[in-house]
Design an enzyme around this catalytic site. Structure first.
Site, mmCIF file in Angstrom:
data_model
loop_
_atom_site.group_PDB
_atom_site.id
_atom_site.type_symbol
_atom_site.label_atom_id
_atom_site.label_comp_id
_atom_site.label_asym_id
_atom_site.label_seq_id
_atom_site.Cartn_x
_atom_site.Cartn_y
_atom_site.Cartn_z
ATOM 1 N N TRP A 129 43.976 56.432 30.859
ATOM 2 C CA TRP A 129 44.286 56.765 32.263
ATOM 3 C C TRP A 129 45.704 57.808 32.139
ATOM 4 O O TRP A 129 46.554 57.501 31.699
ATOM 5 C CB TRP A 129 44.791 55.809 33.213
ATOM 6 C CG TRP A 129 45.136 55.907 34.529
ATOM 7 C CD1 TRP A 129 44.345 56.771 35.418
ATOM 8 C CD2 TRP A 129 46.052 55.132 35.387
ATOM 9 N NE1 TRP A 129 45.042 56.667 36.638
ATOM 10 C CE2 TRP A 129 46.165 56.002 36.625
ATOM 11 C CE3 TRP A 129 47.073 54.258 35.030
ATOM 12 C CZ2 TRP A 129 47.080 55.420 37.623
ATOM 13 C CZ3 TRP A 129 47.943 53.829 36.111
ATOM 14 C CH2 TRP A 129 47.849 54.421 37.248
ATOM 15 N N ASP A 210 44.711 46.032 31.989
ATOM 16 C CA ASP A 210 44.647 46.734 32.962
ATOM 17 C C ASP A 210 43.345 46.694 33.772
ATOM 18 O O ASP A 210 42.375 47.111 33.201
ATOM 19 C CB ASP A 210 45.104 48.181 32.944
ATOM 20 C CG ASP A 210 44.861 49.191 34.081
ATOM 21 O OD1 ASP A 210 44.752 48.607 34.953
ATOM 22 O OD2 ASP A 210 45.520 50.362 33.863
ATOM 23 N N LYS A 245 40.019 49.492 44.309
ATOM 24 C CA LYS A 245 38.666 49.982 44.291
ATOM 25 C C LYS A 245 37.666 48.908 44.617
ATOM 26 O O LYS A 245 36.975 49.221 45.565
ATOM 27 C CB LYS A 245 38.123 50.435 42.681
ATOM 28 C CG LYS A 245 39.345 50.911 42.050
ATOM 29 C CD LYS A 245 39.734 52.394 42.231
ATOM 30 C CE LYS A 245 41.115 52.682 41.568
ATOM 31 N NZ LYS A 245 41.262 54.049 41.387
HETATM 32 C C1 LMR Z 1 42.181 57.639 38.939
HETATM 33 O O1 LMR Z 1 42.199 57.356 37.901
HETATM 34 O O2 LMR Z 1 41.712 58.537 39.562
HETATM 35 C C2 LMR Z 1 42.603 56.377 40.175
HETATM 36 O O3 LMR Z 1 43.285 55.315 39.207
HETATM 37 C C3 LMR Z 1 43.686 57.071 41.024
HETATM 38 C C4 LMR Z 1 45.053 57.253 40.367
HETATM 39 O O4 LMR Z 1 46.134 56.868 40.551
HETATM 40 O O5 LMR Z 1 45.133 58.038 39.312
#
Ligand code: LMR
Length: 395
Positions: A129, A210, A245
């Site tokens: 992420w 996570d 989510k």
């Molecule tokens: C994403 O990865 O799109 C979501 O977790 C929203 C974010 O905060 O990035």
């Protein structure tokens, strides 16, 4: 004030600004991870609406919560994480603090680690992420990547993963995605989870799970199998859960940080430092999201309704995965896109290059993260065909 050049736009949330500024009526937003229904709306779940009606009728005060949030949330959140019959629920070794979203839980965890173990290296998957590195580095920690995804096989790089995990020091932290790996959608199977857990146990590193997408993979119970494999090793661990989510509570900013320690005294001491991190960040959490989650999870009826709605979301995403795979195949795309149907959760790492992502945006008004991540949960029966046309044109 300061002589600064502008910071770069956020690679995920920055896309929303660009999308909103685009005046093409047929534009498609596959950037930020937000669920859309068949009509392209991000709905409020019916169980959430009912919980809010109950809260409106029954709430009597807006006084501060405690530093760790609602008193009823820890056991409810633990039951969701571990399964309602797990022996650790409410055990002295387990502590939970409400947090403003999964991101808030991660940042509290990062500050707690930075204070308690400042020389720790935090290992994050490659890819991961986009915000992970920034969160841990903002807390003053050093990050390093471990191999995870194999772009050639579109699966896990198991050899790379375990080679890199073998380098992790006892004092280090490894961030693991509990399910629905973001961005790749590729998850370890239970055998690999057990090997990861064994590595944590034998080397002594701290897993930080996570857990942002529980219920979006194969189901609430199926999606906790990795976490349970870690818990079974009886190691200390941290879990940053998000309810954005799975309860559709994105803008209420609700999540929870859970810690499991070796004994009750160690857990009490660690949790006292977690509370210090919270107090110096935002003092105590906002209430509404936590009240909604607690109201639903305290009621069998609302829980059943919520699970039903969550199942419908999961199955709609699975349908869109199949639709995308079939749509690309029927357009004669040479590449094999069957992997899209095997990935889990909201996202697919679609094998699209950054240049192709730029063309999708410039020529077709299709917005995706430049890494090639697309949000499958934003594909609808209406935008599926134009999307397949656009992807087929750029690859
Ligand atoms: C994403 O990865 O799109 C979501 O977790 C929203 C974010 O905060 O990035």
């Amino acid at each position: 004030m300061y002589a600064l050049s502008p910071a770069p736009a956020d690679p995920i949330l920055g896309l929303n600004d660009a999308f909103n500024a685009d005046d093409r009526s047929d534009k498609i937003n596959l950037g930020v991870g937000v669920y859309k229904d068949e009509q392209g709306r991000t709905p409020i779940m019916a169980a959430v609406k009912t919980a809010e009606e109950l809260l409106l009728a029954n709430e009597t005060s807006k006084s501060y919560l405690g530093i760790a949030g609602h008193a009823s949330l820890p056991k409810l959140a633990q039951a969701l994480l571990l399964g309602s019959d797990h022996a650790l629920i409410g055990d002295a070794r387990v502590k939970t603090a409400q947090a403003p979203g999964g991101t808030g839980a991660l940042r509290v965890a990062a500050d707690f680690i930075a204070k308690s173990n400042p020389n720790a290296t935090v290992w994050i998957s490659n890819p991961t992420w986009a915000n992970h590195k920034a969160i841990f580095e903002a807390a003053g920690l050093t990050t390093q990547v471990y191999r995870y995804y194999d772009a050639t096989t579109k699966g896990m790089d198991q050899t790379g993963l375990f080679d890199d995990l073998s380098q992790v020091k006892e004092t280090d932290v490894v961030v693991l995605h509990g399910c629905c790996h973001n961005p790749s959608g590729v998850d370890p199977d239970l055998g690999i989870w057990k090997q990861i857990a064994a590595s944590a146990k034998s080397q002594g590193w701290l897993p930080l799970v996570d857990f942002a997408y529980q219920g979006f993979g194969h189901g609430l119970a199926e999606d906790r199998q990795g976490l349970l494999a870690l818990v079974a090793e009886e190691l200390p661990l941290l879990v940053a859960a998000s309810f954005s989510k799975n309860f559709g509570l994105y803008n209420e900013r609700i999540g929870a940080l859970t810690l499991i320690d070796t004994d009750g005294d160690a857990a009490d001491a660690a949790f006292s430092h977690v509370k210090v991190s919270i107090r110096s960040n935002y003092s105590n959490p906002p209430s509404h999201g936590g009240s909604i989650v607690a109201t639903i999870l305290e009621s069998d009826e609302l829980t059943a309704q919520w699970e039903h709605e969550l199942t419908a979301m999961r199955s709609r995403i699975a349908d869109m995965r199949t639709g995308l795979t079939e749509g690309l195949t029927s357009r004669g795309v040479a590449q094999d896109f069957s992997f899209i149907s095997q990935q889990n959760g909201m996202f697919s790492f679609a094998g699209i290059s950054p240049e192709q992502v730029d063309r999708l945006k410039d020529e077709f008004g299709v917005y995706a993260v430049r890494s090639g991540r697309i949000n499958v949960a934003a594909i609808t029966p209406t935008n599926l065909n134009p999307l397949c046309d656009a992807i087929a044109a750029v690859i």
